[in-house]
Design a protein around this motif. Structure first.
Motif, PDB file in Angstrom:
ATOM      1  N   TRP A  82       0.837  -1.203   0.000  1.00  0.00           N
ATOM      2  CA  TRP A  82       0.000   0.000   0.000  1.00  0.00           C
ATOM      3  C   TRP A  82       0.873   1.255   0.000  1.00  0.00           C
ATOM      4  O   TRP A  82       0.612   2.209  -0.739  1.00  0.00           O
ATOM      5  N   GLU A  83       1.913   1.268   0.827  1.00  0.00           N
ATOM      6  CA  GLU A  83       2.811   2.425   0.865  1.00  0.00           C
ATOM      7  C   GLU A  83       3.520   2.626  -0.472  1.00  0.00           C
ATOM      8  O   GLU A  83       3.679   3.760  -0.943  1.00  0.00           O
ATOM      9  N   ILE A  84       3.941   1.532  -1.081  1.00  0.00           N
ATOM     10  CA  ILE A  84       4.600   1.638  -2.387  1.00  0.00           C
ATOM     11  C   ILE A  84       3.640   2.196  -3.429  1.00  0.00           C
ATOM     12  O   ILE A  84       4.006   3.049  -4.251  1.00  0.00           O
ATOM     13  N   ALA A  85       2.390   1.731  -3.400  1.00  0.00           N
ATOM     14  CA  ALA A  85       1.407   2.213  -4.371  1.00  0.00           C
ATOM     15  C   ALA A  85       1.155   3.708  -4.205  1.00  0.00           C
ATOM     16  O   ALA A  85       1.043   4.452  -5.189  1.00  0.00           O
ATOM     17  N   VAL A  86       1.077   4.171  -2.957  1.00  0.00           N
ATOM     18  CA  VAL A  86       0.874   5.604  -2.717  1.00  0.00           C
ATOM     19  C   VAL A  86       2.062   6.408  -3.236  1.00  0.00           C
ATOM     20  O   VAL A  86       1.901   7.448  -3.897  1.00  0.00           O
ATOM     21  N   ALA A  87       3.278   5.922  -2.947  1.00  0.00           N
ATOM     22  CA  ALA A  87       4.474   6.648  -3.387  1.00  0.00           C
ATOM     23  C   ALA A  87       4.583   6.677  -4.908  1.00  0.00           C
ATOM     24  O   ALA A  87       4.887   7.725  -5.506  1.00  0.00           O
ATOM     25  N   LYS A  88       4.344   5.556  -5.561  1.00  0.00           N
ATOM     26  CA  LYS A  88       4.475   5.505  -7.015  1.00  0.00           C
ATOM     27  C   LYS A  88       3.377   6.309  -7.709  1.00  0.00           C
ATOM     28  O   LYS A  88       3.631   6.966  -8.725  1.00  0.00           O
ATOM     29  N   THR A  89       2.175   6.263  -7.174  1.00  0.00           N
ATOM     30  CA  THR A  89       1.102   7.054  -7.774  1.00  0.00           C
ATOM     31  C   THR A  89       1.370   8.546  -7.614  1.00  0.00           C
ATOM     32  O   THR A  89       1.136   9.339  -8.539  1.00  0.00           O
ATOM     33  N   GLY A  90       1.873   8.937  -6.440  1.00  0.00           N
ATOM     34  CA  GLY A  90       2.245  10.338  -6.257  1.00  0.00           C
ATOM     35  C   GLY A  90       3.353  10.766  -7.201  1.00  0.00           C
ATOM     36  O   GLY A  90       3.320  11.868  -7.762  1.00  0.00           O
ATOM     37  N   GLY A  91       4.346   9.894  -7.394  1.00  0.00           N
ATOM     38  CA  GLY A  91       5.401  10.206  -8.359  1.00  0.00           C
ATOM     39  C   GLY A  91       4.886  10.305  -9.775  1.00  0.00           C
ATOM     40  O   GLY A  91       5.346  11.140 -10.568  1.00  0.00           O
ATOM     41  N   TYR A  92       3.913   9.480 -10.107  1.00  0.00           N
ATOM     42  CA  TYR A  92       3.331   9.536 -11.454  1.00  0.00           C
ATOM     43  C   TYR A  92       2.577  10.845 -11.667  1.00  0.00           C
ATOM     44  O   TYR A  92       2.691  11.479 -12.730  1.00  0.00           O
ATOM     45  N   ILE A  93       1.803  11.262 -10.659  1.00  0.00           N
ATOM     46  CA  ILE A  93       1.089  12.535 -10.773  1.00  0.00           C
ATOM     47  C   ILE A  93       2.080  13.692 -10.895  1.00  0.00           C
ATOM     48  O   ILE A  93       1.877  14.640 -11.675  1.00  0.00           O
ATOM     49  N   TYR A  94       3.170  13.619 -10.135  1.00  0.00           N
ATOM     50  CA  TYR A  94       4.192  14.665 -10.225  1.00  0.00           C
ATOM     51  C   TYR A  94       4.815  14.702 -11.621  1.00  0.00           C
ATOM     52  O   TYR A  94       5.037  15.782 -12.187  1.00  0.00           O
ATOM     53  N   SER A  95       5.101  13.532 -12.186  1.00  0.00           N
ATOM     54  CA  SER A  95       5.690  13.493 -13.526  1.00  0.00           C
ATOM     55  C   SER A  95       4.719  14.037 -14.566  1.00  0.00           C
ATOM     56  O   SER A  95       5.125  14.766 -15.486  1.00  0.00           O
ATOM     57  N   ARG A  96       3.434  13.716 -14.426  1.00  0.00           N
ATOM     58  CA  ARG A  96       2.441  14.256 -15.357  1.00  0.00           C
ATOM     59  C   ARG A  96       2.336  15.769 -15.234  1.00  0.00           C
ATOM     60  O   ARG A  96       2.194  16.489 -16.236  1.00  0.00           O
ATOM     61  N   GLY A  97       2.375  16.265 -14.007  1.00  0.00           N
ATOM     62  CA  GLY A  97       2.331  17.711 -13.826  1.00  0.00           C
ATOM     63  C   GLY A  97       3.546  18.401 -14.418  1.00  0.00           C
ATOM     64  O   GLY A  97       3.438  19.480 -15.024  1.00  0.00           O
ATOM     65  N   LEU A  98       4.719  17.778 -14.273  1.00  0.00           N
ATOM     66  CA  LEU A  98       5.930  18.358 -14.849  1.00  0.00           C
ATOM     67  C   LEU A  98       5.869  18.364 -16.373  1.00  0.00           C
ATOM     68  O   LEU A  98       6.238  19.360 -17.024  1.00  0.00           O
ATOM     69  N   MET A  99       5.381  17.274 -16.960  1.00  0.00           N
ATOM     70  CA  MET A  99       5.256  17.245 -18.422  1.00  0.00           C
ATOM     71  C   MET A  99       4.192  18.220 -18.909  1.00  0.00           C
ATOM     72  O   MET A  99       4.318  18.804 -19.995  1.00  0.00           O
ATOM     73  N   ALA A 100       3.131  18.410 -18.116  1.00  0.00           N
ATOM     74  CA  ALA A 100       2.125  19.407 -18.486  1.00  0.00           C
ATOM     75  C   ALA A 100       2.721  20.808 -18.478  1.00  0.00           C
ATOM     76  O   ALA A 100       2.416  21.638 -19.350  1.00  0.00           O
ATOM     77  N   LEU A 101       3.592  21.086 -17.504  1.00  0.00           N
ATOM     78  CA  LEU A 101       4.247  22.393 -17.454  1.00  0.00           C
ATOM     79  C   LEU A 101       5.150  22.604 -18.664  1.00  0.00           C
ATOM     80  O   LEU A 101       5.124  23.670 -19.306  1.00  0.00           O
ATOM     81  N   ILE A 102       5.943  21.593 -19.006  1.00  0.00           N
ATOM     82  CA  ILE A 102       6.842  21.713 -20.159  1.00  0.00           C
ATOM     83  C   ILE A 102       6.042  21.871 -21.451  1.00  0.00           C
ATOM     84  O   ILE A 102       6.363  22.709 -22.307  1.00  0.00           O
ATOM     85  N   SER A 103       4.988  21.082 -21.587  1.00  0.00           N
ATOM     86  CA  SER A 103       4.158  21.183 -22.787  1.00  0.00           C
ATOM     87  C   SER A 103       3.480  22.543 -22.879  1.00  0.00           C
ATOM     88  O   SER A 103       3.415  23.147 -23.960  1.00  0.00           O
ATOM     89  N   GLY A 104       2.985  23.039 -21.754  1.00  0.00           N
ATOM     90  CA  GLY A 104       2.337  24.345 -21.768  1.00  0.00           C
ATOM     91  C   GLY A 104       3.292  25.460 -22.153  1.00  0.00           C
ATOM     92  O   GLY A 104       2.940  26.356 -22.937  1.00  0.00           O
ATOM     93  N   VAL A 105       4.515  25.418 -21.629  1.00  0.00           N
ATOM     94  CA  VAL A 105       5.497  26.457 -21.964  1.00  0.00           C
ATOM     95  C   VAL A 105       5.858  26.398 -23.444  1.00  0.00           C
ATOM     96  O   VAL A 105       5.947  27.434 -24.126  1.00  0.00           O
TER      97      VAL A 105
END
Length: 401
Positions: A224-247
């Motif tokens: 469960w802890e691993i799933a929370v950490a990996k899902t949070g990292g995935y959301i962070y990566s998507r947000g970072l790619m959204a920022l790069i794409s938007g710029v």
């Protein structure tokens, strides 16, 4: 001497059990075994249960997918809920505040884009005669024809295909309304399940651990802890790619002089990253439409840029970012998205990377690793052919020493 009828009858009289066995043996051989009816009933029952389970699974596939999406959504917001709960806030209230913030942000974003899109559609409708005049003049100058805009408009308005299209569109209004209501119901279902998963996360973990031995409980909690950490990292990566794409898209739209460039850049970044499969096409359609109202050729430039950037993101940017944030190899990341899309469609593409990263991290604890031998081939180098046997022997002795 051959037996006669008298001797046979006398033997039958002397041994009546043998005579009865000989007379009943053909009937017993033709009789059905006692276990066969039970086996047939059991086989029919198993087939019926299998068909019933298959039918039930087909009927519940949509619900199961919604629950799966809700589970990963709950994992994504659980860190924020845990922080607020650690400060004394009730988990239900904390979860409600998180969902309220998401709802307000989403509603404000789409309201802004909706008003912007409505203004651009009105502008496009008003300027449509001008666009048509430009096209007609270009055709007349290029092909030496004598077309007229009024004649083209009249032929279009009185054409059979336009009337049939309008009629079919009116008939499909109910279907579109049903699809919209179905989408709203699915969204509500996912939201409710995600709310319960996030608000009752500790209770759910206790319920799962209560039916498992202590050793299994530790594994479930670690997963469960691993799933929370990996899902949070995935959301962070998507947000970072959204920022790069938007710029990147903001620079293009600003260079072309397209209005509402900041809002369009945010639209492209968010929609292309958080809506799988069709998100890229939805994200690129709106800037193309607005660029077309400024200059038709600008829409072509936007299309070319969107296609090129999408390839750059898929093959270079996304694998490298997910390799750092989710700790998964770029090839595994790319392959998991393809496999998830093939299995579950858009839902599989959305949850493929966090699910694969969670599984990889969980199974990694059970894989025994060894020290790698100090060989040049391990580091991607080969031995020189001119090296003598004496030099190799000295190197081996030096390593042993």
């Amino acid at each position: 001497m051959a037996p006669t009828e008298e001797t046979l009858s006398s033997d039958a009289d002397d041994n009546p059990s043998a005579a009865r066995a000989s007379s009943e043996s053909p009937q017993s051989a033709a009789r059905m075994p006692r276990w066969l009816p039970r086996a047939m009933v059991l086989a029919l029952a198993l087939v019926a249960c299998y068909r019933l389970a298959t039918w039930a699974f087909d009927q519940l596939t949509g619900l199961l997918l919604n629950i799966l999406i809700a589970f990963f959504l709950a994992l994504a917001i659980e860190p924020a809920v845990d922080r607020m709960a650690a400060r004394g806030m009730r988990r239900g209230l904390a979860t409600g505040l998180v969902f309220l913030a998401i709802l307000v942000g989403t509603a404000g974003f789409f309201t802004l884009l909706g008003s912007m899109l409505a203004d651009q559609i009105i502008t496009m409708v008003q300027d449509f005669p001008k666009y048509l005049d430009d096209v007609v003049n270009w055709i007349n100058d290029t092909f030496h024809t004598h077309l007229s805009r009024l004649e083209i408009q009249d032929s279009l308005l009185h054409s059979d295909w336009l009337q049939s299209y309008v009629k079919n569109s009116a008939d499909n209004v109910l279907d579109v309304s049903a699809q919209v209501l179905g989408g709203l119901f699915k969204t509500l279902t996912v939201t409710l399940f995600a709310f319960y998963f996030a608000a009752d996360g500790p209770r759910l973990r206790r319920a799962l651990c209560s039916v498992l031995p202590p050793t299994r409980q530790v594994e479930v909690l670690r997963a469960w802890e691993i799933a929370v950490a990996k899902t949070g990292g995935y959301i962070y990566s998507r947000g970072l790619m959204a920022l790069i794409s938007g710029v990147a898209h903001y620079i293009l739209l600003e260079a072309l002089g397209v209005p509402y460039a900041p809002a369009l850049a945010v639209w492209v970044g968010l929609i292309s990253q958080f809506i799988p499969t069709i998100g890229t096409y939805l994200a690129g359609a709106l800037p193309m439409l607005i660029a077309f109202t400024i200059e038709p050729w600008y829409a072509l430039w936007v299309l070319i840029f969107v296609v090129i950037y999408q390839q750059f993101e898929n093959y270079l940017l996304q694998p490298r970012i997910t390799a750092r944030t989710v700790d998964i190899h770029p090839a595994v990341s790319f392959g998991s998205v393809i496999a998830g899309t093939a299995l579950l469609g858009a839902v599989g593409a959305l949850i493929a990377i966090p699910a694969t990263a969670t599984l990889q991290a969980f199974l990694g604890a059970y894989i025994k690793r060894y020290d790698v031998t100090d060989d040049l081939r391990v580091h991607g180098r080969t031995r020189r052919r001119g090296a003598s046997a004496l030099a190799r022997m000295r190197a081996a002795l030096a390593r042993r020493g």
